[in-house]
Write a protein that holds these residues in place. Structure first.
Motif, PDB file in Angstrom:
ATOM      1  N   PRO A  87      69.820 104.862  53.844  1.00  0.00           N
ATOM      2  CA  PRO A  87      68.661 105.593  53.303  1.00  0.00           C
ATOM      3  C   PRO A  87      68.076 106.558  54.324  1.00  0.00           C
ATOM      4  CG  PRO A  87      68.069 103.322  53.815  1.00  0.00           C
ATOM      5  CD  PRO A  87      69.550 103.399  53.962  1.00  0.00           C
ATOM      6  N   ASP A  88      67.687 107.728  53.836  1.00  0.00           N
ATOM      7  CA  ASP A  88      67.144 108.780  54.697  1.00  0.00           C
ATOM      8  C   ASP A  88      65.658 108.968  54.450  1.00  0.00           C
ATOM      9  OD1 ASP A  88      69.455 109.420  55.997  1.00  0.00           O
ATOM     10  OD2 ASP A  88      69.994 111.074  54.654  1.00  0.00           O
ATOM     11  N   LEU A  89      64.941 109.292  55.527  1.00  0.00           N
ATOM     12  CA  LEU A  89      63.564 109.750  55.391  1.00  0.00           C
ATOM     13  C   LEU A  89      63.555 111.128  54.738  1.00  0.00           C
ATOM     14  CD1 LEU A  89      62.239 108.786  58.927  1.00  0.00           C
ATOM     15  CD2 LEU A  89      61.301 107.917  56.776  1.00  0.00           C
ATOM     16  N   PRO A  90      62.532 111.470  53.967  1.00  0.00           N
ATOM     17  CA  PRO A  90      62.467 112.817  53.374  1.00  0.00           C
ATOM     18  C   PRO A  90      62.510 113.902  54.459  1.00  0.00           C
ATOM     19  CG  PRO A  90      60.817 111.375  52.383  1.00  0.00           C
ATOM     20  CD  PRO A  90      61.391 110.634  53.546  1.00  0.00           C
ATOM     21  N   MET A  91      63.410 114.879  54.291  1.00  0.00           N
ATOM     22  CA  MET A  91      63.518 116.040  55.176  1.00  0.00           C
ATOM     23  C   MET A  91      63.796 115.655  56.626  1.00  0.00           C
ATOM     24  SD  MET A  91      60.443 118.416  53.631  1.00  0.00           S
ATOM     25  CE  MET A  91      60.915 119.833  54.668  1.00  0.00           C
ATOM     26  N   PHE A 119      65.963  99.963  45.942  1.00  0.00           N
ATOM     27  CA  PHE A 119      64.720 100.199  45.205  1.00  0.00           C
ATOM     28  C   PHE A 119      64.675  99.207  44.036  1.00  0.00           C
ATOM     29  CE2 PHE A 119      65.207 104.354  47.250  1.00  0.00           C
ATOM     30  CZ  PHE A 119      63.906 104.622  47.649  1.00  0.00           C
ATOM     31  N   ILE A 120      63.588  98.475  43.943  1.00  0.00           N
ATOM     32  CA  ILE A 120      63.478  97.465  42.898  1.00  0.00           C
ATOM     33  C   ILE A 120      62.588  97.956  41.752  1.00  0.00           C
ATOM     34  CG2 ILE A 120      63.855  95.572  44.518  1.00  0.00           C
ATOM     35  CD1 ILE A 120      60.765  95.020  44.296  1.00  0.00           C
ATOM     36  N   TYR A 121      62.649  97.270  40.662  1.00  0.00           N
ATOM     37  CA  TYR A 121      61.814  97.531  39.492  1.00  0.00           C
ATOM     38  C   TYR A 121      60.443  96.910  39.785  1.00  0.00           C
ATOM     39  CZ  TYR A 121      60.953  97.759  34.354  1.00  0.00           C
ATOM     40  OH  TYR A 121      60.473  98.033  33.105  1.00  0.00           O
ATOM     41  N   GLY A 122      59.471  97.774  40.094  1.00  0.00           N
ATOM     42  CA  GLY A 122      58.127  97.279  40.419  1.00  0.00           C
ATOM     43  C   GLY A 122      57.963  97.043  41.911  1.00  0.00           C
ATOM     44  N   GLY A 123      57.063  96.106  42.238  1.00  0.00           N
ATOM     45  CA  GLY A 123      56.841  95.780  43.644  1.00  0.00           C
ATOM     46  C   GLY A 123      55.367  95.686  43.991  1.00  0.00           C
ATOM     47  N   ASN A 124      55.112  95.567  45.287  1.00  0.00           N
ATOM     48  CA  ASN A 124      53.756  95.492  45.822  1.00  0.00           C
ATOM     49  C   ASN A 124      53.009  94.256  45.314  1.00  0.00           C
ATOM     50  OD1 ASN A 124      51.707  96.368  47.482  1.00  0.00           O
ATOM     51  ND2 ASN A 124      50.853  97.818  46.014  1.00  0.00           N
ATOM     52  N   TRP A 125      53.756  93.175  45.133  1.00  0.00           N
ATOM     53  CA  TRP A 125      53.146  91.923  44.707  1.00  0.00           C
ATOM     54  C   TRP A 125      52.732  91.079  45.909  1.00  0.00           C
ATOM     55  CZ3 TRP A 125      58.363  92.573  42.487  1.00  0.00           C
ATOM     56  CH2 TRP A 125      58.342  93.215  41.240  1.00  0.00           C
ATOM     57  N   LEU A 128      59.947 102.622  55.487  1.00  0.00           N
ATOM     58  CA  LEU A 128      60.279 104.047  55.409  1.00  0.00           C
ATOM     59  C   LEU A 128      59.345 104.815  54.479  1.00  0.00           C
ATOM     60  CD1 LEU A 128      64.199 104.057  55.281  1.00  0.00           C
ATOM     61  CD2 LEU A 128      62.715 104.578  57.235  1.00  0.00           C
ATOM     62  N   LEU A 129      59.010 104.227  53.337  1.00  0.00           N
ATOM     63  CA  LEU A 129      58.260 104.967  52.325  1.00  0.00           C
ATOM     64  C   LEU A 129      56.916 104.320  51.967  1.00  0.00           C
ATOM     65  CD1 LEU A 129      61.182 105.893  49.895  1.00  0.00           C
ATOM     66  CD2 LEU A 129      60.109 107.349  51.612  1.00  0.00           C
ATOM     67  N   GLY A 130      56.599 103.192  52.549  1.00  0.00           N
ATOM     68  CA  GLY A 130      55.322 102.561  52.233  1.00  0.00           C
ATOM     69  C   GLY A 130      55.387 101.769  50.940  1.00  0.00           C
ATOM     70  N   HIS A 131      54.239 101.192  50.564  1.00  0.00           N
ATOM     71  CA  HIS A 131      54.183 100.354  49.367  1.00  0.00           C
ATOM     72  C   HIS A 131      54.340 101.186  48.100  1.00  0.00           C
ATOM     73  CE1 HIS A 131      53.349  96.327  50.731  1.00  0.00           C
ATOM     74  NE2 HIS A 131      52.406  96.754  51.548  1.00  0.00           N
ATOM     75  N   SER A 132      54.926 100.549  47.078  1.00  0.00           N
ATOM     76  CA  SER A 132      54.986 101.145  45.746  1.00  0.00           C
ATOM     77  C   SER A 132      54.937 100.028  44.713  1.00  0.00           C
ATOM     78  CB  SER A 132      56.273 101.945  45.559  1.00  0.00           C
ATOM     79  OG  SER A 132      56.414 102.349  44.205  1.00  0.00           O
ATOM     80  N   SER A 133      54.112 100.222  43.687  1.00  0.00           N
ATOM     81  CA  SER A 133      54.079  99.270  42.575  1.00  0.00           C
ATOM     82  C   SER A 133      55.077  99.662  41.494  1.00  0.00           C
ATOM     83  CB  SER A 133      52.668  99.209  41.975  1.00  0.00           C
ATOM     84  OG  SER A 133      51.736  98.771  42.934  1.00  0.00           O
TER      85      SER A 133
END
Length: 425
Positions: A297-301, A321-327, A342-347
């Motif tokens: 996986p690459d960081l953006p730019m 990358f999973i379906y959902g997250g930040n639980w 790399l990209l921080g939290h995502s729900s």
């Protein structure tokens, strides 16, 4: 039977069961065999002479609660939230309910306003105990009950070492007992002393053993005040509640405490990985599909920087990358997985580092253990009950009032559907 060291095969088989059941989005799974095992551990303690009260907030599902009630022979529940209290008594009207935290008198008014509009089998005067933590609150409850000609059962919260509130001063406690003795509208139904601090006390200052002894000595001081002011006969009929998921196994006899409360221990989230529950097994899991399997996986730019970070071990060779997250949860399969920075939290699509040689593939399920149950269980809709490797049924979780109902109009801040998956957004 101890499943604390669950192997990959267990999760792979559970993933196949979920696929066979047609599940394709984040889901909360309970393993019925493990749940039964944990209930059996609890029953060994109950059989020492205790009544058992289920902490409903930690297992917020009517069928789940009913199942445990049947297996343990109890109808005693503990509730911490008035809308959920109402949900409980609508669906389990035979229950005996103790409030688990002191409520503002406005919440008491709110409940009785609802109850007047929805009379049913549940009788608050004999089936509901309000928790009171101070003389000032007790006086507020007394005034409310008197003004509305109600009979309220009062359970007094006592501070036995956690220092989270409750009666600490014996003189104030005595005043509370005298107010209850003289009241035509309030009656003392019991005491509650919570002692969740016990397993966290370091050996340097005495450790859990000393903390438990001091807590019980403090509890006994309060019961002696009851004996002194209200008499032996009153004390004999009280609900003397203590215990919690991390402490309930410590109770050996019912000479002082006659009721223990627990619930999280029955599904054992990671916050309850403590020495007192070594004999319990994790029984609740979040399962979610892997949406994208990403090599290098690459960081953006910043592909060049990303390659350098991989070379020095600061960026993964593979991620998903999973379906959902930040639980409120920690990954348990694939083994060694961790959230990527790399990209921080995502729900929506959270990124997790996985071993480059692990056999998991896109559309397989990744698994997490919740850190707690009370909030996490409400995020996934129906609970999938797995029995002997098959998804046997689905248990709905607690619901707030339907939009448009009289109650919903008074609870607009809470009327959103908490059963929606956290993957949305």
């Amino acid at each position: 039977m101890n499943h604390n060291d669950t192997n990959d095969r267990y999760y792979e088989d559970m993933g196949l069961s979920l696929k066979k059941a047609g599940l394709c989005s984040p889901v909360l799974v309970i393993d019925k065999q493990r749940l039964d095992h944990n209930i059996d551990q609890l029953r060994e303690v109950i059989n020492r002479g205790f009544q058992y009260r289920i902490v409903a907030k930690s297992l917020p599902s009517i069928p789940l609660l009913r199942y445990i009630m049947e297996r343990t022979g109890t109808r005693r529940l503990m509730s911490f939230h008035v809308p959920f209290l109402i949900h409980l008594i609508e669906h389990i009207p035979e229950s005996d309910v103790l409030l688990g935290k002191p409520m503002p008198v406005s919440a008491v008014r709110y409940f009785y306003d609802w109850q007047r509009q929805h009379p049913g089998e549940f009788r608050p005067e004999s089936q509901l105990q309000w928790l009171v933590d101070s003389l000032a609150r007790l006086q507020e409850y007394h005034d409310f009950a008197q003004n509305n000609n109600l009979q309220l059962q009062i359970n007094l919260e006592i501070n036995i070492g956690l220092n989270r509130g409750g009666f600490s001063d014996l003189a104030e406690f005595q005043q509370a007992l005298k107010l209850l003795r003289d009241s035509d509208h309030l009656s003392l139904s019991g005491l509650m002393g919570y002692e969740a601090h016990i397993t966290k006390i370091p050996n340097l200052i005495g450790g859990p053993e000393k903390a438990f002894r001091l807590a019980m000595e403090s509890y006994r001081e309060f019961t002696e005040q009851v004996r002194k002011i209200l008499g032996d006969q009153t004390l004999e009929h009280l609900c003397l509640n203590a215990g919690g998921s991390t402490t309930y196994p410590l109770y050996q006899d019912s000479s002082l405490i006659n009721e223990i409360a627990t619930a999280s221990a029955l599904v054992k989230p990671t916050d309850f990985d403590v020495f007192t529950l070594d004999h319990h097994s994790p029984a609740a899991f979040i399962a979610t599909p892997v949406i994208k399997d990403v090599q290098k996986p690459d960081l953006p730019m910043a592909s060049g920087i990303s390659a350098l970070l991989r070379m020095v071990g600061l960026s993964p060779q593979r991620a998903a990358f999973i379906y959902g997250g930040n639980w409120l949860a920690s990954p348990c399969y694939p083994t060694g997985s961790k959230r990527s920075g790399l990209l921080g939290h995502s729900s929506n699509q959270e990124l997790y580092e996985i071993d480059k040689d692990h056999p998991i593939q896109r559309d397989d399920f990744m698994f997490f253990r919740p850190s707690q149950s009370e909030a996490v269980f409400l995020q996934f809709g129906n609970i999938a009950l797995m029995n002997n490797g098959n998804i046997e049924t689905y248990w709905p979780v607690f619901q707030y009032p339907e939009p448009g109902s009289p109650l919903a109009k008074t609870t607009s801040p809470f009327s959103k559907d908490l059963s929606a998956s956290a993957a949305e957004g």
